[in-house]
Design an enzyme around this catalytic site. Structure first.
Site, short mmCIF file in Angstrom:
data_model
loop_
_atom_site.label_atom_id
_atom_site.label_comp_id
_atom_site.label_asym_id
_atom_site.label_seq_id
_atom_site.Cartn_x
_atom_site.Cartn_y
_atom_site.Cartn_z
N HIS A 36 0.86 -1.18 0.00
CA HIS A 36 0.00 0.00 0.00
C HIS A 36 0.91 1.24 0.00
CE1 HIS A 36 1.13 0.09 4.19
NE2 HIS A 36 0.57 -1.08 4.40
N HIS A 39 4.10 1.28 2.21
CA HIS A 39 5.27 0.60 1.64
C HIS A 39 5.89 1.44 0.52
CE1 HIS A 39 2.74 -3.01 2.92
NE2 HIS A 39 3.85 -3.20 3.59
N GLN A 155 9.30 -2.75 16.13
CA GLN A 155 10.11 -3.50 15.16
C GLN A 155 11.31 -2.68 14.70
OE1 GLN A 155 8.56 -5.97 11.74
NE2 GLN A 155 8.85 -4.05 10.64
N MET A 186 -2.24 3.00 7.51
CA MET A 186 -2.31 1.99 6.44
C MET A 186 -1.63 0.72 6.92
SD MET A 186 -1.77 3.93 2.87
CE MET A 186 -2.82 5.30 2.44
#
Ligand code: AMP
Length: 280
Positions: A36, A39, A155, A186
């Site tokens: 999306h 990215h 992360q 998103m």
């Protein structure tokens, strides 16, 4: 032009050897596909900073906690390749599982401390999966720069720690969270939301913005959290894994706003787990 798709490590290394010989810098954008605009923003950041850009698409089984979540994870490779066209990436690396985990693979990378809380508390071994696959992608691509979204802030911090601790010569770049017009962060998992659930989903970000405003007015998390959680549940979320203020570097728990603080949330809506975080 749609970038070529490479599925083998040998093919990837043949290409990167040519780029290396030419003195090109290489940027990598690790993803699990179902791409999306979030990215694509990472791919564009990489395009702006590096001579060569590789987007990797690998749905990493080691970072999933249960097989049904792994099975239901969206896979849209052809669409992904088309979406990447506008970003001008040079190569899409879609390794088959044996290129990442060949027979006999026996190594696990664990980052201690940073992985005890937030998503680490509710998704055991998830970050081991991340911290094991990401250095492999760094070393396989021989990237100089790697681009990760702040959407998955924990992360990002785990990857930074791992790369530093293992002396991998890659600069990890964090990029801002891209949101839908209604504020929903998103995520590939948004595709799994029903139309009804999709309407309710932005409430998480909305409540987080309200908490942020209250914190900046001097309120404490202890004062705010009960009402905020009740609002999220009333909106239709079924379970809140966490709603916490933490330090943006070491992720230690905070009760009040301070420079570098971030608000983190994870909650379940219609069987889909959504996460978000914002700077406070
Ligand atoms: P995933 O495919 O979900 O593993 O995500 C791949 C990369 O894209 C990770 O670095 C994510 O943090 C990043 N990413 C996912 N969603 C967003 C978003 N909404 N904005 C910016 N980056 C994102």
């Amino acid at each position: 032009m749609i970038a070529p798709i490479e599925r083998t490590l040998a093919g990837l290394r043949a290409q990167t050897a040519i780029w290396r010989k030419a003195g090109d810098t290489i940027g990598v954008v690790p993803t699990m596909g179902a791409l999306h605009q979030g990215h694509l923003s990472l791919a564009r950041a990489a395009r702006a900073a590096c001579d060569r850009v590789i987007v990797t698409i690998f749905v990493n089984p080691k970072q999933f906690n249960n097989p049904s979540d792994l099975d239901s994870y969206p896979r849209t490779e052809q669409d992904d390749a088309r979406k990447l066209e506008s970003t001008g990436v040079d190569l899409i690396y879609v390794p088959s599982p044996d290129q990442i985990y060949p027979e006999g693979f026996a190594t696990t990378v664990t980052v201690a401390g940073l992985t005890d809380m937030l998503c680490g508390a509710t998704r055991p071994r998830h970050f081991d999966g991340v911290a094991t696959v990401v250095p492999k992608l760094f070393l396989q691509t021989s990237a100089d720069f790697a681009f990760f979204g702040e959407k998955d802030y924990q992360q990002l911090q785990v990857v930074r720690r791992m790369a530093t601790d293992l002396d991998i010569p890659v600069t990890v770049v964090g990029c801002p969270t891209i949101r839908e017009e209604d504020g929903l962060a998103m995520s590939s998992r948004n595709l799994l939301l029903s139309d009804r659930a999709r309407i309710k989903a932005p409430m998480l970000a909305e409540v987080m913005q309200d908490i942020r405003a209250q914190l900046l007015n001097g309120a404490t998390m202890a004062q705010i959290t009960p009402d905020a959680k009740a609002r999220i549940l009333t909106a239709g979320f079924t379970k809140i894994d966490y709603l916490e203020l933490r330090d943006g570097d070491d992720l230690s728990l905070l009760d009040q706003a301070k420079p570098g603080a971030r608000l983190f949330a994870a909650a379940w809506l219609a069987g889909v787990r959504l996460i978000d975080n914002i700077a406070v």
